[in-house]
Motif scaffolding. Structure first.
Motif, PDB file in Angstrom:
ATOM      1  N   GLU A  92      33.143  14.493  12.491  1.00 25.03           N
ATOM      2  CA  GLU A  92      31.933  14.690  13.300  1.00 25.03           C
ATOM      3  C   GLU A  92      32.290  14.905  14.763  1.00 25.03           C
ATOM      4  O   GLU A  92      31.711  15.765  15.436  1.00 25.03           O
ATOM      5  CB  GLU A  92      30.998  13.494  13.156  1.00 25.03           C
ATOM      6  N   GLU A  95      33.594  18.362  15.173  1.00 27.88           N
ATOM      7  CA  GLU A  95      32.508  19.347  15.130  1.00 27.88           C
ATOM      8  C   GLU A  95      31.826  19.435  16.491  1.00 27.88           C
ATOM      9  O   GLU A  95      31.470  20.516  16.949  1.00 27.88           O
ATOM     10  CB  GLU A  95      31.505  18.969  14.033  1.00 27.88           C
ATOM     11  N   ASN A  98      34.147  21.325  18.863  1.00 27.73           N
ATOM     12  CA  ASN A  98      34.507  22.669  18.413  1.00 27.73           C
ATOM     13  C   ASN A  98      34.263  23.733  19.488  1.00 27.73           C
ATOM     14  O   ASN A  98      35.126  24.557  19.778  1.00 27.73           O
ATOM     15  CB  ASN A  98      33.736  23.006  17.137  1.00 27.73           C
ATOM     16  N   ARG A 118      37.760  25.466  11.652  1.00 29.13           N
ATOM     17  CA  ARG A 118      37.343  24.530  10.600  1.00 29.13           C
ATOM     18  C   ARG A 118      38.428  23.469  10.491  1.00 29.13           C
ATOM     19  O   ARG A 118      39.600  23.797  10.301  1.00 29.13           O
ATOM     20  CB  ARG A 118      37.190  25.281   9.281  1.00 29.13           C
TER      21      ARG A 118
END
Length: 138
Positions: A92, A95, A98, A118
């Motif tokens: 998390e 993400e 990112n 990813r």
């Protein structure tokens, strides 16, 4: 589908051409260089630029760039102290980071397009043993 066996395609390489690389000959050298550069840049970001406490001790282990350069799959290991909580909180946090990571790659590298990232947890880093002091002469 036809039940005919397929004939293998002829190689586009000259018969006498030797390859100095142990890599797969179908992967262009530019692609391998870009993959290596991306790995180095992402590793540097993990070591010094990311300030999220959940990402402390997380190490980048692999980076695979898709053949078209649009996607990068990044393998990471968790520090031993995060083993109990599992990879979910770290995934998390990655993400959330990112966009920042991609923007830093865009600033640091001269790319037409920065790949989508990813992150995949590949395991837990082995616990490091404490230094015994041998060979440390200061």
């Amino acid at each position: 589908m036809s039940s005919k066996p397929r004939r293998p395609r002829a190689s586009h390489r000259r018969a006498g051409a030797d390859s100095f690389s142990s890599e797969e000959p179908s992967i262009p050298a530019r692609h391998l260089r870009l993959q290596s550069t991306l790995f180095e840049e992402v590793s540097l970001l993990f070591r010094g630029e990311l300030s999220d406490p959940l990402l402390e001790g997380v190490t980048v282990t692999t980076l695979e760039l898709s053949p078209d350069g649009r996607h990068a799959r990044i393998g990471f290991t968790l520090p031993p102290e995060r083993q109990e909580s599992g990879p979910a909180p770290v995934e998390e946090a990655l993400e959330r980071a990112n966009g920042y990571i991609r923007s830093q790659l865009a600033l640091g590298l001269n790319l037409k397009r920065v790949p989508h990232l990813r992150f995949i947890c590949v395991g837990v880093a082995p616990r490091m043993l404490a230094s015994t002091g041998e060979g440390d002469e200061s």
